[in-house]
Scaffold this motif. Structure first.
Motif, PDB file in Angstrom:
ATOM      1  N   ASP A  45       0.840  -1.209   0.000  1.00  0.00           N
ATOM      2  CA  ASP A  45       0.000   0.000   0.000  1.00  0.00           C
ATOM      3  C   ASP A  45       0.870   1.251   0.000  1.00  0.00           C
ATOM      4  OD1 ASP A  45      -2.245  -1.528   0.142  1.00  0.00           O
ATOM      5  OD2 ASP A  45      -2.695  -1.095   2.247  1.00  0.00           O
ATOM      6  N   ARG A  46       1.837   1.260   0.900  1.00  0.00           N
ATOM      7  CA  ARG A  46       2.671   2.459   1.028  1.00  0.00           C
ATOM      8  C   ARG A  46       3.541   2.639  -0.192  1.00  0.00           C
ATOM      9  NH1 ARG A  46       3.583   0.207   6.662  1.00  0.00           N
ATOM     10  NH2 ARG A  46       2.141   1.390   7.946  1.00  0.00           N
ATOM     11  N   PHE A  47       3.944   1.522  -0.781  1.00  0.00           N
ATOM     12  CA  PHE A  47       4.801   1.631  -1.957  1.00  0.00           C
ATOM     13  C   PHE A  47       4.008   2.037  -3.197  1.00  0.00           C
ATOM     14  CE2 PHE A  47       6.751  -0.054  -5.789  1.00  0.00           C
ATOM     15  CZ  PHE A  47       7.984   0.557  -5.719  1.00  0.00           C
ATOM     16  N   TYR A  48       2.922   1.327  -3.477  1.00  0.00           N
ATOM     17  CA  TYR A  48       2.204   1.575  -4.738  1.00  0.00           C
ATOM     18  C   TYR A  48       1.297   2.796  -4.683  1.00  0.00           C
ATOM     19  CZ  TYR A  48       3.852  -2.631  -6.972  1.00  0.00           C
ATOM     20  OH  TYR A  48       4.652  -3.574  -7.545  1.00  0.00           O
ATOM     21  N   LEU A  49       0.838   3.141  -3.489  1.00  0.00           N
ATOM     22  CA  LEU A  49      -0.079   4.278  -3.392  1.00  0.00           C
ATOM     23  C   LEU A  49       0.633   5.513  -2.872  1.00  0.00           C
ATOM     24  CD1 LEU A  49      -3.066   2.320  -1.794  1.00  0.00           C
ATOM     25  CD2 LEU A  49      -2.592   2.698  -4.216  1.00  0.00           C
ATOM     26  N   GLY A  50       1.921   5.340  -2.546  1.00  0.00           N
ATOM     27  CA  GLY A  50       2.640   6.448  -1.937  1.00  0.00           C
ATOM     28  C   GLY A  50       3.522   7.178  -2.909  1.00  0.00           C
ATOM     29  N   ARG A  51       4.290   8.061  -2.393  1.00  0.00           N
ATOM     30  CA  ARG A  51       5.206   8.922  -3.093  1.00  0.00           C
ATOM     31  C   ARG A  51       4.481   9.684  -4.208  1.00  0.00           C
ATOM     32  NH1 ARG A  51      11.563   7.996  -4.628  1.00  0.00           N
ATOM     33  NH2 ARG A  51      12.037  10.156  -4.318  1.00  0.00           N
ATOM     34  N   GLN A  52       5.209   9.970  -5.290  1.00  0.00           N
ATOM     35  CA  GLN A  52       4.695  10.918  -6.273  1.00  0.00           C
ATOM     36  C   GLN A  52       3.514  10.380  -7.091  1.00  0.00           C
ATOM     37  OE1 GLN A  52       8.114  12.290  -8.315  1.00  0.00           O
ATOM     38  NE2 GLN A  52       6.956  13.490  -9.774  1.00  0.00           N
ATOM     39  N   PHE A  53       3.562   9.080  -7.398  1.00  0.00           N
ATOM     40  CA  PHE A  53       2.572   8.513  -8.311  1.00  0.00           C
ATOM     41  C   PHE A  53       1.768   7.417  -7.640  1.00  0.00           C
ATOM     42  CE2 PHE A  53       5.990  10.082 -11.074  1.00  0.00           C
ATOM     43  CZ  PHE A  53       5.264  10.860 -11.964  1.00  0.00           C
ATOM     44  N   LEU A  54       0.484   7.346  -7.989  1.00  0.00           N
ATOM     45  CA  LEU A  54      -0.393   6.306  -7.482  1.00  0.00           C
ATOM     46  C   LEU A  54      -0.603   5.272  -8.580  1.00  0.00           C
ATOM     47  CD1 LEU A  54      -3.457   6.587  -5.297  1.00  0.00           C
ATOM     48  CD2 LEU A  54      -3.867   5.722  -7.592  1.00  0.00           C
ATOM     49  N   ASP A  55      -0.373   4.010  -8.242  1.00  0.00           N
ATOM     50  CA  ASP A  55      -0.547   2.950  -9.225  1.00  0.00           C
ATOM     51  C   ASP A  55      -2.042   2.648  -9.346  1.00  0.00           C
ATOM     52  OD1 ASP A  55       1.343   0.292 -10.294  1.00  0.00           O
ATOM     53  OD2 ASP A  55      -0.839   0.151 -10.234  1.00  0.00           O
ATOM     54  N   PRO A  56      -2.658   2.964 -10.477  1.00  0.00           N
ATOM     55  CA  PRO A  56      -4.122   2.866 -10.564  1.00  0.00           C
ATOM     56  C   PRO A  56      -4.628   1.432 -10.533  1.00  0.00           C
ATOM     57  CG  PRO A  56      -3.198   3.384 -12.711  1.00  0.00           C
ATOM     58  CD  PRO A  56      -2.058   3.436 -11.742  1.00  0.00           C
ATOM     59  N   TYR A  57      -3.824   0.498 -11.037  1.00  0.00           N
ATOM     60  CA  TYR A  57      -4.265  -0.901 -11.065  1.00  0.00           C
ATOM     61  C   TYR A  57      -4.228  -1.489  -9.665  1.00  0.00           C
ATOM     62  CZ  TYR A  57      -3.804  -0.335 -16.061  1.00  0.00           C
ATOM     63  OH  TYR A  57      -3.950   0.113 -17.346  1.00  0.00           O
ATOM     64  N   TYR A  58      -3.163  -1.186  -8.934  1.00  0.00           N
ATOM     65  CA  TYR A  58      -3.083  -1.629  -7.546  1.00  0.00           C
ATOM     66  C   TYR A  58      -4.206  -0.978  -6.742  1.00  0.00           C
ATOM     67  CZ  TYR A  58      -1.371  -2.723  -2.916  1.00  0.00           C
ATOM     68  OH  TYR A  58      -1.285  -3.192  -1.632  1.00  0.00           O
ATOM     69  N   ALA A  59      -4.407   0.318  -6.969  1.00  0.00           N
ATOM     70  CA  ALA A  59      -5.386   1.075  -6.173  1.00  0.00           C
ATOM     71  C   ALA A  59      -6.783   0.484  -6.297  1.00  0.00           C
ATOM     72  CB  ALA A  59      -5.394   2.544  -6.595  1.00  0.00           C
ATOM     73  N   ARG A  60      -7.185   0.141  -7.511  1.00  0.00           N
ATOM     74  CA  ARG A  60      -8.570  -0.345  -7.647  1.00  0.00           C
ATOM     75  C   ARG A  60      -8.740  -1.737  -7.076  1.00  0.00           C
ATOM     76  NH1 ARG A  60      -9.199  -1.207 -14.164  1.00  0.00           N
ATOM     77  NH2 ARG A  60      -7.791  -2.965 -14.362  1.00  0.00           N
ATOM     78  N   ARG A  61      -7.712  -2.580  -7.178  1.00  0.00           N
ATOM     79  CA  ARG A  61      -7.799  -3.913  -6.576  1.00  0.00           C
ATOM     80  C   ARG A  61      -7.810  -3.810  -5.050  1.00  0.00           C
ATOM     81  NH1 ARG A  61      -6.569  -8.601  -9.121  1.00  0.00           N
ATOM     82  NH2 ARG A  61      -6.472  -8.458 -11.384  1.00  0.00           N
TER      83      ARG A  61
END
Lengths: 295, 374
Positions: free
Chosen positions: B108-124
């Motif tokens: 969560d902290r890696f894919y949804l954090g920092r500058q960019f949000l990973d949209p595929y991870y976020a929706r899952r």
């Protein structure tokens, strides 16, 4: 991650929206193709969507973009154009399958672009400084943007010097730019080749040799240097410049790494504590030495 | 945190209820040690167990599939159409262990954090409901290689789950860890607990904690050594020699995040762009077009893995180590260079080297090169 139960689970899909899907390339159109040197080609292009074009044109010198060639794949490419120029383009050497496919594109063909990514050069930080650009071979591609940007804001900087070397006279890139830099006031441009021929009357030898050429005086005080080129050239130029008294903190370069995402997620370009795509590709020489990997 | 009680034999009611809203996955027992996550259906629901060895193939794939389609690209005359792949299926994982809950927290902290949000991870992730089961069965839940106690992720997760189940012997203590979990607990199948239940919880956790091997409790020292660059080159070389470059450690790791992307034609004439898990152990991980590879030697790549997981800089950035103490890497590694083994190697070699200057003559002879700054 804040979650408010089932109700929060509905809502727009962030992957479906091009504004939130960071992996989605935007469609670009090739305007024209120009051969630079053997295996190196420049493609001028624009986005189909004027909104995407406007947003992209906010890029900084030294940033890069992810380029999709349909059916082949995606790769990172520097942005050699300065944002102060009217046209946007990529200059790419054919080294693998994706770059070969990009070389096959013709005017009117579509491809995909996303970006701009990376830190780029903070050109305002160098205001009032002398700028020394040292490039070898296709190392001029990422520095070209910086040079043209500095020339477009000429009054903000001190002396501007360009030292550029290639193997042969045929392999000197951006020849129109080189010609105008050699002639223009306000920029000192020095060229060299390893192997002369074809009526070459200029300097022969490595780029670092230009620093000691009669009539050349490389400023060290109040100076920032930008170095880009093959690893061997890089090592020697850094040795020369630091030997002349320039601090590694005042020498900048850009790193190239295998990259898949460009946005700090895929992990391929992570060296030391840095993600080249987010924290770079522009680093000072001091930072590069700390990262501890071959350039 | 609200908690309720349910009779152990009634876990089917939880599954039943989950299956109304979610595609549900749970660990199943195969033959011998083999366990695996699979979809829970009306047919196999009664085979779901609370206690069994944690599957080697982690449930990470429900938020980050091993292979995931990102988009399709289709030619339409001179034009191209790019369409992101749809997926809005809400999913639930029943029986996820505390280490794997911590793994998802880290992702969560890696894919949804920092500058960019990973949209595929976020929706899952947004549609994911986690039912954590606390490891309390010393025989079946806890393996030789488990070291969650050292990684501070278990045996009972403190956060990151929607519901947490703990076997009190015949009864389950069910706690909510999110608003969605609270809503679930409102179901009349759950009964109120008593102070006696909480006392039993405390006792069981205490007993479970004590049953872990103690030798891997050296994370903090190793984090310090790695961060400072104190680890000897000789140690990394040894780790590199033992590594068989199979990439297994990364494929079973609940906290590994690296992926590669590939474009390929589909049967219907489109091009699909997929991403798939990648492994820093593999030689091609950093190889660029044209063949230049800045990280060639295998110990360079191994060193990289442990640095990325344990350097203080990254722990600060993601607020957790990229190691959750599940021990899977040690279980699958043929060269015995999984995380607990390497921590042990580093601790032994480095502490000896650091204390060596006390004996000058011996130290001079054995003095290695200064610690490698990765």
């Amino acid at each position: 991650m804040p979650r408010e139960g089932a109700a929060a689970e509905a809502g727009p899909d962030p992957a479906a929206d091009p504004r939130t899907n960071i992996y989605l390339p935007r469609l670009a159109v090739v305007d024209r193709v120009v051969d630079e040197i053997a295996d190196v080609r420049t493609l001028f292009w624009h986005f189909e969507d004027p909104e995407a074009q406007r947003a992209f044109r906010q890029f900084r010198p030294g940033q890069f973009a992810q380029v999709t060639v349909f059916g082949t794949g995606e790769f990172p490419a520097s942005l050699p154009a300065s944002p102060t120029e009217a046209e946007t383009f990529f200059t790419v050497r054919q080294v693998g399958s994706c770059t070969a496919a990009l070389h096959r594109l013709r005017a009117g063909d579509r491809f995909g672009v996303r970006g701009p990514y990376g830190n780029g050069f903070r050109m305002d930080d160098f205001a009032g400084q002398n700028l020394v650009f040292v490039a070898g071979g296709i190392g001029l591609i990422p520095l070209r943007s910086c040079i043209l940007y500095a020339l477009a804001h000429r009054s903000q900087y001190g002396r501007i010097l360009v030292f550029y070397g290639a193997k042969t006279p045929r392999e000197l890139m951006y020849r129109e730019n080189l010609r105008s830099w050699e002639e223009a006031a306000g920029i000192e441009c020095h060229l060299t080749v390893d192997q002369p021929g074809e009526g070459w009357t200029g300097h022969v030898g490595v780029v670092g040799g230009l620093f000691k050429k009669p009539g050349v005086q490389v400023p060290i005080e109040n100076t920032t240097a930008f170095v880009c080129g093959p690893p061997v050239m890089f090592r020697f130029v850094i040795r020369d410049l630091t030997g002349m008294g320039l601090s590694p903190q005042r020498i900048y370069s850009t790193l190239e790494r295998y990259m898949k995402c460009g946005v700090g997620k895929c992990g391929h370009c992570c060296i030391g504590v840095a993600y080249v795509c987010l924290d770079g590709p522009v680093f000072t020489c001091e930072q590069i030495q700390k990262l501890g990997e071959d350039i | 945190m609200r908690a309720r009680i349910l009779a152990s034999h009634q876990i089917g009611r939880i599954l039943e209820r989950l299956r109304r809203d979610y595609e549900v996955f749970a660990p199943f027992q195969g033959r011998g040690r083999d366990t695996f996550f699979d979809r829970v259906t009306a047919e196999n629901q009664d085979q779901v167990q609370l206690h069994l060895p944690n599957p080697y193939y982690p449930p990470k794939r429900y938020v980050l599939p091993h292979l995931e389609r990102l988009m399709t690209m289709r030619r339409e005359g001179a034009e191209w159409r790019i369409e992101p792949a749809p997926d809005v299926q809400p999913r639930a994982i029943f029986g996820i262990r505390s280490c794997d809950v911590a793994g998802i927290r880290h992702l969560d902290r890696f894919y949804l954090g920092r500058q960019f949000l990973d949209p595929y991870y976020a929706r899952r992730r947004r549609g994911l409901f986690l039912v954590n089961v606390v490891c309390t069965d010393l025989e079946r839940d806890i393996n030789e290689e488990c070291f969650c106690v050292c990684a501070d992720t278990g045996p009972a997760a403190a956060e990151g789950f929607d519901l947490q189940l703990m076997d009190l012997g015949g009864e389950l203590l069910v706690a909510a860890g999110s608003a969605a979990g609270e809503a679930f607990l409102a179901d009349p199948m759950f009964q109120r607990g008593t102070p006696e239940h909480l006392e039993r919880r405390r006792e069981i956790l205490e007993r479970t904690r004590r049953s872990f091997r103690a030798t891997t409790g050296w994370f903090s020292a190793t984090v310090r050594y790695i961060t400072r660059g104190d680890v000897l080159d000789a140690t990394w070389t040894e780790v590199g020699h033992r590594c068989l470059e199979c990439g297994g450690c990364t494929y079973v790791c609940p906290a590994c995040t690296c992926f590669t992307v590939s474009d390929r034609p589909t049967a219907s004439g489109e091009i699909e762009r997929v991403r798939l898990w990648d492994a820093c152990a593999l030689n091609g991980f950093t190889r660029m077009a044209g063949g230049f590879n800045p990280r060639r030697a295998v110990h360079d790549r191994r060193n990289r893995r442990f640095f990325r997981k344990l350097a203080h800089y990254f722990i600060q950035r993601e607020l957790s180590m990229a190691c959750v103490g599940c021990g899977r890497c040690d279980a699958v590694c043929h060269g015995e260079v999984g995380m607990p083994s390497v921590i042990e190697m580093i601790r032994r070699a480095t502490s000896k080297a650091i204390s060596a200057p006390a004996a000058p003559a011996a130290a001079a002879a054995a003095q290695p090169e200064p610690g490698r700054k990765t």
